[in-house]
Design a protein around this motif. Structure first.
Motif, PDB file in Angstrom:
ATOM      1  N   TYR A 130      57.358   9.125  36.079  1.00 32.01           N
ATOM      2  CA  TYR A 130      58.317  10.149  35.684  1.00 32.01           C
ATOM      3  C   TYR A 130      58.119  11.397  36.530  1.00 32.01           C
ATOM      4  O   TYR A 130      56.984  11.771  36.871  1.00 32.01           O
ATOM      5  N   THR A 131      59.225  12.058  36.839  1.00 31.60           N
ATOM      6  CA  THR A 131      59.152  13.325  37.546  1.00 31.60           C
ATOM      7  C   THR A 131      58.859  14.438  36.554  1.00 31.60           C
ATOM      8  O   THR A 131      58.986  14.258  35.331  1.00 31.60           O
ATOM      9  N   ILE A 132      58.499  15.592  37.054  1.00 33.96           N
ATOM     10  CA  ILE A 132      58.248  16.717  36.154  1.00 33.96           C
ATOM     11  C   ILE A 132      59.534  17.149  35.464  1.00 33.96           C
ATOM     12  O   ILE A 132      59.523  17.636  34.332  1.00 33.96           O
ATOM     13  N   ARG A 133      60.671  16.939  36.119  1.00 34.45           N
ATOM     14  CA  ARG A 133      61.951  17.247  35.500  1.00 34.45           C
ATOM     15  C   ARG A 133      62.202  16.335  34.303  1.00 34.45           C
ATOM     16  O   ARG A 133      62.674  16.787  33.246  1.00 34.45           O
ATOM     17  N   GLN A 134      61.876  15.060  34.420  1.00 34.05           N
ATOM     18  CA  GLN A 134      62.021  14.150  33.292  1.00 34.05           C
ATOM     19  C   GLN A 134      61.060  14.515  32.164  1.00 34.05           C
ATOM     20  O   GLN A 134      61.419  14.452  30.992  1.00 34.05           O
ATOM     21  N   MET A 135      59.851  14.900  32.504  1.00 34.85           N
ATOM     22  CA  MET A 135      58.891  15.342  31.489  1.00 34.85           C
ATOM     23  C   MET A 135      59.437  16.558  30.737  1.00 34.85           C
ATOM     24  O   MET A 135      59.305  16.670  29.509  1.00 34.85           O
ATOM     25  N   GLU A 136      60.074  17.454  31.456  1.00 33.32           N
ATOM     26  CA  GLU A 136      60.660  18.644  30.853  1.00 33.32           C
ATOM     27  C   GLU A 136      61.780  18.276  29.897  1.00 33.32           C
ATOM     28  O   GLU A 136      61.843  18.750  28.752  1.00 33.32           O
ATOM     29  N   LEU A 137      62.694  17.416  30.343  1.00 32.27           N
ATOM     30  CA  LEU A 137      63.849  17.052  29.533  1.00 32.27           C
ATOM     31  C   LEU A 137      63.446  16.267  28.287  1.00 32.27           C
ATOM     32  O   LEU A 137      64.028  16.444  27.211  1.00 32.27           O
ATOM     33  N   LEU A 138      62.468  15.397  28.427  1.00 32.44           N
ATOM     34  CA  LEU A 138      62.065  14.546  27.311  1.00 32.44           C
ATOM     35  C   LEU A 138      61.229  15.286  26.279  1.00 32.44           C
ATOM     36  O   LEU A 138      61.235  14.940  25.102  1.00 32.44           O
ATOM     37  N   SER A 139      60.506  16.301  26.692  1.00 32.08           N
ATOM     38  CA  SER A 139      59.614  17.021  25.777  1.00 32.08           C
ATOM     39  C   SER A 139      60.165  18.363  25.321  1.00 32.08           C
ATOM     40  O   SER A 139      59.764  18.888  24.280  1.00 32.08           O
ATOM     41  N   GLY A 140      61.069  18.940  26.109  1.00 37.34           N
ATOM     42  CA  GLY A 140      61.551  20.280  25.805  1.00 37.34           C
ATOM     43  C   GLY A 140      60.626  21.374  26.291  1.00 37.34           C
ATOM     44  O   GLY A 140      60.859  22.563  26.038  1.00 37.34           O
ATOM     45  N   ILE A 141      59.576  21.011  26.994  1.00 36.62           N
ATOM     46  CA  ILE A 141      58.622  21.982  27.549  1.00 36.62           C
ATOM     47  C   ILE A 141      58.978  22.233  29.013  1.00 36.62           C
ATOM     48  O   ILE A 141      59.106  21.286  29.790  1.00 36.62           O
TER      49      ILE A 141
END
Length: 296
Positions: free
Chosen positions: A4-15
């Motif tokens: 996962y990219t950091i953008r996906q981590m952001e979208l999936l977690s809200g962080i």
């Protein structure tokens, strides 16, 4: 193992991505792999960690405490809050995580636990629908793949199909059947399946025609059976399309109630001759009004 990219981590977690980077540096939470161009790549465990972290932060925990925990410790702590089902405080993250991992047994386990505690109707309307809507948002933003969305839709569709096939249909004085169909060009049948299950489980005979059914054929079927109600679900129609599709039906079946649900009604209101429903309770009120043979 997925990446996962950091953008996906952001979208999936809200962080926010900037916060994730800061925590990496300050707390050494993640050690992502790097591509040749120095782009971060996170794995499934990283995703589980950030989703559980997000849940606990929303519950008032401090990052300084959570950062020192292992994934197992964090998951155990977060699991204590998964069963918090108060309205407006529904945790969808376990379902999202199961979907990303294509874990059908885990996804069904969460839905089953809800159903046992709250019943099928509440579970579908307050857990499953928000979950599917959340997946749609994640797909549109690129956080998840089309395969994730298709996987989830088919799991839910198969579950509803099973409920529809196996639910009891007692003979309690109902008269004519209710036709359930999607008009031509419509293929999203989860809402249709749900409401057909509600009607069948209440003791009404249902005729399930399914996807992309020509309206002329529905008219003939309704006349042959003497139906009082037909039910449809619309995901992408605009008002003009609704008139074009359903005005011939209303003209041909002036005494038949055309009941509808679906995402299309969140964007535009439909013609006055369509009766919109958003819940099982709505549908049962209409049925009780139109069919006085119901036995209390």
């Amino acid at each position: 193992m997925a990446q996962y990219t950091i953008r996906q981590m952001e979208l999936l977690s809200g962080i926010r991505a900037s916060t994730i980077r800061m925590w990496e540096k300050r707390y050494n939470i993640f050690s992502p792999q790097r591509t040749d161009t120095n782009i971060r790549r996170y794995d499934d465990n990283d995703l589980r960690f950030i989703i559980n972290l997000s849940l606990l932060l929303k519950r008032g925990f401090r990052i300084s405490k959570l950062a020192s925990m292992s994934l197992e410790e964090l998951s155990d702590l977060a699991s204590k809050f998964v069963s918090d089902h108060r309205m407006g405080n529904i945790n969808l993250e376990p379902l999202i995580t199961a979907t990303i991992q294509y874990n059908e047994p885990e996804l069904l386990r969460h839905i089953s636990e809800w159903s046992e505690k709250h019943g099928i109707e509440y579970t579908f309307e307050n857990l499953v629908l928000p979950y599917l809507q959340r997946l749609g948002d994640l797909w549109q933003t690129g956080a998840i793949a089309t395969t994730h969305e298709h996987f989830a839709s088919n799991v839910i569709r198969n579950l509803l199909s099973h409920l529809y096939r196996t639910c009891k249909q007692p003979e309690i004085g109902k008269t004519t059947p209710i036709i359930f169909f999607l008009p031509e060009g419509e293929f999203h049948e989860i809402g249709l399946l749900y409401f057909s299950y509600i009607a069948k489980n209440a003791g009404y005979k249902t005729i399930y025609l399914g996807q992309s059914t020509p309206v002329d054929d529905v008219i003939r079927c309704a006349k042959d059976l003497g139906c009082k109600m037909v039910f449809t679900s619309l995901s992408s129609f605009v008002s003009a399309d609704m008139d074009e599709a359903f005005e011939p039906m209303k003209n041909a079946l002036p005494d038949v109630e055309i009941i509808a649900t679906g995402h299309a009604f969140t964007e535009k209101s439909g013609p006055s001759y369509l009766t919109y429903v958003s819940s099982a309770q709505d549908l049962m009120k209409i049925i009780a009004r139109l069919d006085p043979t119901i036995i209390k």
